[in-house]
Enzyme design. Sequence first.
Site, PDB file in Angstrom:
ATOM      1  N   GLU A 156     -17.626 -14.334  86.894  1.00  0.00           N
ATOM      2  CA  GLU A 156     -17.596 -15.804  86.827  1.00  0.00           C
ATOM      3  C   GLU A 156     -16.164 -16.326  86.690  1.00  0.00           C
ATOM      4  O   GLU A 156     -15.803 -17.333  87.292  1.00  0.00           O
ATOM      5  CB  GLU A 156     -18.448 -16.315  85.652  1.00  0.00           C
ATOM      6  N   ARG A 160     -14.450 -18.545  89.703  1.00  0.00           N
ATOM      7  CA  ARG A 160     -14.211 -19.961  89.373  1.00  0.00           C
ATOM      8  C   ARG A 160     -12.751 -20.213  89.011  1.00  0.00           C
ATOM      9  O   ARG A 160     -12.137 -21.155  89.500  1.00  0.00           O
ATOM     10  CB  ARG A 160     -15.121 -20.389  88.212  1.00  0.00           C
ATOM     11  N   ASP A 289     -26.988 -11.214  96.009  1.00  0.00           N
ATOM     12  CA  ASP A 289     -26.631 -12.185  97.062  1.00  0.00           C
ATOM     13  C   ASP A 289     -25.212 -12.054  97.621  1.00  0.00           C
ATOM     14  O   ASP A 289     -24.997 -11.777  98.803  1.00  0.00           O
ATOM     15  CB  ASP A 289     -26.886 -13.625  96.578  1.00  0.00           C
ATOM     16  N   GLU A 424     -26.008 -23.906  97.384  1.00  0.00           N
ATOM     17  CA  GLU A 424     -26.208 -23.034  98.554  1.00  0.00           C
ATOM     18  C   GLU A 424     -26.731 -23.773  99.786  1.00  0.00           C
ATOM     19  O   GLU A 424     -26.327 -23.486 100.926  1.00  0.00           O
ATOM     20  CB  GLU A 424     -27.143 -21.865  98.205  1.00  0.00           C
ATOM     21  N   THR A 513     -17.006 -17.248  96.962  1.00  0.00           N
ATOM     22  CA  THR A 513     -18.406 -17.582  96.689  1.00  0.00           C
ATOM     23  C   THR A 513     -18.540 -18.777  95.746  1.00  0.00           C
ATOM     24  O   THR A 513     -19.646 -19.210  95.447  1.00  0.00           O
ATOM     25  CB  THR A 513     -19.193 -16.345  96.185  1.00  0.00           C
TER      26      THR A 513
END
Length: 525
Positions: A156, A160, A289, A424, A513
């Site tokens: 994360e 980010r 994913d 998404e 992502t």
Amino acid sequence: MHPPSRQDYVSISFAGQGSGVYNNSKQWRRQSCWRKWKQLSRLQRSLILFILVLLFICGIASYPSITEHLSAINWLEAVREAFRHAWKGYKDFAWGHDELRPLSKSYSEWFGLGLTLIDALDTMWIMGLKEEFEEAKAWVATELTFNKNVDVNLFESTIRILGGLLSTYHLTGDTLFLDKAKDIGSRLMPAFNTPSKIPYSDVNIGKGTAHPPRWTSDSTVAEVTSIQLEFRELTRLTQEPQYQDAVAEVMKQVHKLDGKLDGLVPMFINTNNGQFTHQGIYTLGARADSYYEYLLKQWIQGGKKENQLLEDYLQAIEGVKKNLLQKSSPNGLTFVGELSHGQFSPKMDHLVCFLPGTLALGAHNGLPADHMDLAKQLMETCYQMYVQMETGLSPEIVHFNMHQGSTRDIDVKLADRHNLLRPEMVESLFYLYRLTKEHKYQEWGYEILQNFNKYTKVSSGGYTSINNVRDPDYPSPRDKMESFFLGETLKYLYLLFSDDSNLISLDQYVFNTEAHPLPIWPSTA
Ligand code: DMJ
């Protein structure tokens, strides 16, 4: 004596026109035009008629594109407005903290690093929100420090924070962001000190120690394989190889591991022995994913030379088609389900809606055209996950009906009715619109923005996750605005509504992502 009278008007008279008095009546003008028209030769008259017909046809033909263009401009403004509203809430009640809690007008802390602010930096830059950007930059310059005794999640904080700082550096050229990126990047490196070199999930960025979650020594496959774009870029910028080496080692090991099914990976990997665990479950949703997304995107980032990444990606897409793709009943929506120990489950996470965009990006980069066909079918399915709900917003998870005689295609379990403002769907809409120019994708995005405004907007500032997408009267706000709403959802909506393909060109940038654009490496050949 009277002064000589001044003539204050001009009297216009036309020779040979009856009375000689200027007659401007409509009837006279009509007659005069008609007379002139009759004086023209046949050829001149045909020419004029031809031009008039041509102008009429052009007008009709360009009408839709003009109106589409105008609506896209309004929609761009609408999404900037949404951003400003989200930012106002964050600024008023959560400034410098991780996430806004818009209903209680407070904040929540995850890592204590101003997560929303960092995630939103490049969005503000892209949207041209200069004032907001400058305030945020001043906070980064004066307040942001990574020298803190806090545990952060490696994945994360990579996607980010490291991703957000690197992309802001590239867009602005301001070395403040590169310095901060180097700082957090180097502090995350202890995560790779494991017996297998498969990283732990958590790092204490102040102490320089790392560990797995308390209950297991496993890491999540998607997490350890979706930090590569960022660390590879950090090496390119710093010329320090350790970042790229660490994440390349993970890819090398995962490539060789047993336990895949036609290129599909399990969800967990052990940090001691480097083997997959909890084998037999295959999904394109949570915990797997972005493994697939990063295979393709690393290949693109590196200039399409790393064949192993491409092969793994192509094999995985074939694996999806063979094992996970089904059609629903009664309307035959194509969806991606899950496999658990050989048993197919028609369950699809909203997270899987990243896949149409990734497939379209692959097709744009020369991969088989049928990837684009599949992308379009899945895009339609994801849209149905929105429109079939009473709020027009998708739940977190849906189940598709497959048996003959079903009356509806999509069911939602009670526990799955929440919506976290996830990106998404609009991410994929952005790719599909950029690469096909079919306006329906913009229209779908605008419907979603309107529904976010209707059901998740909090009047005092900010937007909130909701518990129940099936109840438009009481969607049950959760009192949390995730950082990815500003970092991803609103950014992708803005890019979707922009008709400028050079605004973060897909031939120059690859999005991580968390929607942070990183440059495709210039070819050295
Ligand atoms: C984001 O942090 C990223 O998009 C990640 O890949 C998946 N989860 C959230 C958004 O849903």
